[in-house]
Design a protein around this motif. Structure first.
Motif, short mmCIF file in Angstrom:
data_model
loop_
_atom_site.label_atom_id
_atom_site.label_comp_id
_atom_site.label_asym_id
_atom_site.label_seq_id
_atom_site.Cartn_x
_atom_site.Cartn_y
_atom_site.Cartn_z
N CYS A 1 38.87 13.56 32.73
CA CYS A 1 37.50 13.91 32.36
C CYS A 1 37.19 15.34 32.81
O CYS A 1 37.48 15.71 33.95
CB CYS A 1 36.52 12.93 33.01
SG CYS A 1 34.78 13.31 32.72
N VAL A 2 36.59 16.12 31.92
CA VAL A 2 36.28 17.51 32.25
C VAL A 2 35.14 17.61 33.25
O VAL A 2 34.98 18.64 33.91
CB VAL A 2 35.94 18.35 30.99
CG1 VAL A 2 37.13 18.46 30.08
CG2 VAL A 2 34.74 17.78 30.26
N GLU A 3 34.34 16.54 33.40
CA GLU A 3 33.20 16.57 34.32
C GLU A 3 33.57 16.12 35.73
O GLU A 3 33.27 16.79 36.70
CB GLU A 3 32.07 15.69 33.78
CG GLU A 3 31.49 16.15 32.47
CD GLU A 3 30.66 17.42 32.62
OE1 GLU A 3 30.01 17.58 33.66
OE2 GLU A 3 30.68 18.24 31.69
N CYS A 4 34.22 14.94 35.84
CA CYS A 4 34.44 14.35 37.17
C CYS A 4 35.91 14.24 37.56
O CYS A 4 36.22 13.95 38.71
CB CYS A 4 33.79 12.98 37.24
SG CYS A 4 34.58 11.73 36.20
N GLY A 5 36.83 14.40 36.61
CA GLY A 5 38.26 14.33 36.91
C GLY A 5 38.86 12.94 36.83
O GLY A 5 40.06 12.77 36.98
N ASP A 6 38.02 11.91 36.58
CA ASP A 6 38.55 10.55 36.39
C ASP A 6 39.34 10.49 35.09
O ASP A 6 39.31 11.42 34.29
CB ASP A 6 37.41 9.53 36.33
CG ASP A 6 36.78 9.26 37.69
OD1 ASP A 6 37.35 9.71 38.70
OD2 ASP A 6 35.73 8.60 37.73
N ARG A 7 39.98 9.36 34.86
CA ARG A 7 40.75 9.19 33.63
C ARG A 7 39.80 9.16 32.44
O ARG A 7 38.83 8.41 32.41
CB ARG A 7 41.54 7.88 33.68
CG ARG A 7 42.42 7.68 32.48
CD ARG A 7 43.29 6.46 32.65
NE ARG A 7 44.11 6.28 31.48
CZ ARG A 7 43.75 5.55 30.42
NH1 ARG A 7 42.59 4.96 30.40
NH2 ARG A 7 44.57 5.44 29.40
N ALA A 8 40.06 9.98 31.45
CA ALA A 8 39.23 10.06 30.25
C ALA A 8 39.69 9.03 29.23
O ALA A 8 40.88 8.81 29.06
CB ALA A 8 39.30 11.46 29.65
N ASN B 1 36.60 22.27 19.96
CA ASN B 1 35.30 21.64 20.08
C ASN B 1 35.41 20.27 20.77
O ASN B 1 34.46 19.52 20.80
CB ASN B 1 34.67 21.47 18.68
CG ASN B 1 33.23 21.07 18.74
OD1 ASN B 1 32.47 21.53 19.58
ND2 ASN B 1 32.83 20.18 17.84
N PHE B 2 36.57 19.94 21.32
CA PHE B 2 36.79 18.65 21.97
C PHE B 2 36.71 18.78 23.49
O PHE B 2 37.09 19.81 24.05
CB PHE B 2 38.18 18.09 21.64
CG PHE B 2 38.43 17.78 20.20
CD1 PHE B 2 37.41 17.72 19.27
CD2 PHE B 2 39.72 17.54 19.76
CE1 PHE B 2 37.66 17.42 17.94
CE2 PHE B 2 39.99 17.24 18.43
CZ PHE B 2 38.96 17.18 17.53
N ALA B 3 36.26 17.71 24.14
CA ALA B 3 36.26 17.62 25.60
C ALA B 3 36.59 16.18 25.98
O ALA B 3 35.92 15.26 25.51
CB ALA B 3 34.92 18.03 26.17
N SER B 4 37.61 15.98 26.81
CA SER B 4 37.95 14.65 27.30
C SER B 4 36.92 14.22 28.33
O SER B 4 36.56 15.00 29.21
CB SER B 4 39.33 14.67 27.95
OG SER B 4 40.31 15.04 27.03
N MET B 5 36.44 12.98 28.21
CA MET B 5 35.41 12.50 29.13
C MET B 5 35.59 11.02 29.43
O MET B 5 36.08 10.27 28.61
CB MET B 5 34.01 12.73 28.55
CG MET B 5 33.65 14.18 28.32
SD MET B 5 31.97 14.36 27.74
CE MET B 5 31.28 15.20 29.14
N HIS C 1 30.33 10.88 29.54
CA HIS C 1 30.02 11.03 28.12
C HIS C 1 28.61 10.51 27.81
O HIS C 1 27.85 11.15 27.09
CB HIS C 1 31.05 10.29 27.27
CG HIS C 1 30.84 10.47 25.80
ND1 HIS C 1 30.19 9.54 25.04
CD2 HIS C 1 31.18 11.49 24.98
CE1 HIS C 1 30.14 9.98 23.78
NE2 HIS C 1 30.73 11.16 23.73
N GLY C 2 28.25 9.37 28.39
CA GLY C 2 26.91 8.84 28.19
C GLY C 2 25.84 9.77 28.73
O GLY C 2 24.80 9.99 28.09
N ARG C 3 26.10 10.33 29.90
CA ARG C 3 25.15 11.26 30.51
C ARG C 3 24.98 12.51 29.64
O ARG C 3 23.88 12.96 29.37
CB ARG C 3 25.64 11.66 31.91
CG ARG C 3 24.65 12.47 32.70
CD ARG C 3 25.17 12.82 34.09
NE ARG C 3 25.59 11.65 34.83
CZ ARG C 3 26.82 11.47 35.31
NH1 ARG C 3 27.77 12.38 35.13
NH2 ARG C 3 27.13 10.37 35.97
N LYS C 4 26.10 13.05 29.15
CA LYS C 4 26.05 14.26 28.31
C LYS C 4 25.35 13.97 26.99
O LYS C 4 24.51 14.74 26.53
CB LYS C 4 27.47 14.77 28.06
CG LYS C 4 27.53 16.08 27.27
CD LYS C 4 27.82 15.82 25.82
CE LYS C 4 27.92 17.11 25.02
NZ LYS C 4 28.12 16.87 23.60
#
Length: 112
Positions: free
Chosen positions: A61-68, A89-93, A98-101
């Motif tokens: 995950c690009v935000e927290c580092g957990d498994r996306a 235009n992709f980001a692994s989350m 993802h819900g927060r974003k």
């Protein structure tokens, strides 16, 4: 040990904690039935292949580092349909980030 108290649904029924009222289930079913299919919204075989390739390359995950497990469109398909399959235009989350974003940036659950 304390128990969660029942709640009152919008229809006025008392609903036990952790359960959903029949009217809420009916509203969700009607909403789901009216929603276009995933492929009609741009999530077709081409998207699934691009998503799998992106997650294989960027598994965290690009935000927290957990498994996306999800691939987010940085700029939503609704705003930039031409970038639907653009890997820049992709980001692994993870689902939480993802819900927060989505709630903060994209209007959450189809709201403007």
């Amino acid at each position: 040990m304390p128990r969660k108290t029942p709640r009152i649904c919008a229809c006025g029924r008392v609903v036990p904690a952790g359960q959903q009222c029949q009217c809420a289930k009916a509203r969700k079913a009607a909403s789901d039935a009216a929603r276009p299919a995933a492929a009609d919204r741009g999530y077709d075989a081409d998207w699934r292949a691009a998503r799998a390739k992106h997650l294989a390359r960027f598994p965290d995950c690009v935000e927290c580092g957990d498994r996306a497990t999800l691939v987010d469109h940085v700029i939503s398909i609704r705003k930039a349909p031409h970038r639907r399959l653009d890997p820049t235009n992709f980001a692994s989350m993870c689902p939480t980030c993802h819900g927060r974003k989505t709630a903060a940036v994209d209007g959450s659950f189809g709201r403007k």
